[in-house]
Design a protein around this motif. Structure first.
Motif, PDB file in Angstrom:
ATOM      1  N   GLY A   1     -10.561  -8.426 -28.763  1.00 32.53           N
ATOM      2  CA  GLY A   1      -9.979  -8.724 -29.921  1.00 32.53           C
ATOM      3  C   GLY A   1     -11.211  -8.695 -30.833  1.00 32.53           C
ATOM      4  O   GLY A   1     -10.882  -8.529 -32.230  1.00 32.53           O
ATOM      5  N   GLY A   2     -12.439  -8.319 -30.481  1.00 31.50           N
ATOM      6  CA  GLY A   2     -13.655  -8.279 -31.641  1.00 31.50           C
ATOM      7  C   GLY A   2     -14.407  -9.370 -31.836  1.00 31.50           C
ATOM      8  O   GLY A   2     -15.352  -9.271 -32.605  1.00 31.50           O
ATOM      9  N   THR A   3     -14.205 -10.415 -31.164  1.00 32.60           N
ATOM     10  CA  THR A   3     -15.097 -11.693 -31.299  1.00 32.60           C
ATOM     11  C   THR A   3     -16.143 -11.462 -30.783  1.00 32.60           C
ATOM     12  O   THR A   3     -16.439 -10.700 -29.632  1.00 32.60           O
ATOM     13  N   THR A   4     -17.660 -11.716 -31.348  1.00 32.54           N
ATOM     14  CA  THR A   4     -18.811 -11.493 -30.739  1.00 32.54           C
ATOM     15  C   THR A   4     -19.795 -12.710 -30.392  1.00 32.54           C
ATOM     16  O   THR A   4     -19.265 -13.710 -31.024  1.00 32.54           O
ATOM     17  N   ASN A   5     -20.594 -12.606 -29.608  1.00 26.29           N
ATOM     18  CA  ASN A   5     -21.598 -13.727 -29.337  1.00 26.29           C
ATOM     19  C   ASN A   5     -22.733 -13.082 -29.188  1.00 26.29           C
ATOM     20  O   ASN A   5     -22.921 -12.182 -28.218  1.00 26.29           O
ATOM     21  N   TYR A   6     -23.834 -13.733 -29.554  1.00 26.18           N
ATOM     22  CA  TYR A   6     -25.196 -13.018 -29.466  1.00 26.18           C
ATOM     23  C   TYR A   6     -26.265 -14.266 -28.737  1.00 26.18           C
ATOM     24  O   TYR A   6     -26.233 -15.485 -29.159  1.00 26.18           O
ATOM     25  N   ALA A   7     -27.278 -13.687 -27.990  1.00 23.33           N
ATOM     26  CA  ALA A   7     -28.149 -14.520 -27.823  1.00 23.33           C
ATOM     27  C   ALA A   7     -29.311 -15.030 -29.168  1.00 23.33           C
ATOM     28  O   ALA A   7     -29.063 -14.135 -29.954  1.00 23.33           O
ATOM     29  N   ASP A   8     -29.614 -15.970 -29.338  1.00 23.43           N
ATOM     30  CA  ASP A   8     -30.281 -16.499 -30.324  1.00 23.43           C
ATOM     31  C   ASP A   8     -31.523 -15.461 -30.670  1.00 23.43           C
ATOM     32  O   ASP A   8     -31.895 -15.250 -31.677  1.00 23.43           O
TER      33      ASP A   8
END
Length: 117
Positions: free
Chosen positions: A54-61
């Motif tokens: 669905g396009g939700t993203t998560n990144y490493a700090d």
């Protein structure tokens, strides 16, 4: 048989940019999530970024504000735009895809990214 094929790695100077691509083929189902991990010399593999169907993203700090993950669901392809690269970003980058229904996780063969100072 599901295959993930990565491309776009290479050697770049600090402050430069690279774009990684990972194309998945052979899957009967779409992918719930696709992402990028990396393993630097002497370190454990770590998550860099992940994006859901669905396009939700998560990144490493450590990459927030510098890297952008995106995907083309029609092509089962995920991208990682890497800007303002630092020597500490040097690693082998691996593509990962979690298949819907089975929830099986597939891995690419890895692509080397080297950032010189």
């Amino acid at each position: 048989q599901v295959q993930l094929v990565e491309s776009g790695g290479g050697l770049v100077q600090a402050g430069g940019s690279l774009r990684l691509s990972c194309a998945a083929s052979g899957s009967a189902f779409s992918f719930k999530a696709m992402g990028w991990y990396r393993r630097a010399p002497g370190k454990q593999r770590e998550l860099v970024a992940v994006i859901t169907f669905g396009g939700t993203t998560n990144y490493a700090d450590s990459v927030k504000g510098r890297f952008t993950i995106s995907r083309d669901n029609a092509k089962n392809t995920v991208y990682l735009q890497m800007n303002s690269l630092k020597p500490e970003d040097t690693a082998v980058y691996y593509c990962n895809a979690e298949q819907m229904v089975t929830l099986y996780k597939y891995w690419g063969q890895g692509t080397q990214v080297t950032v010189s100072s």
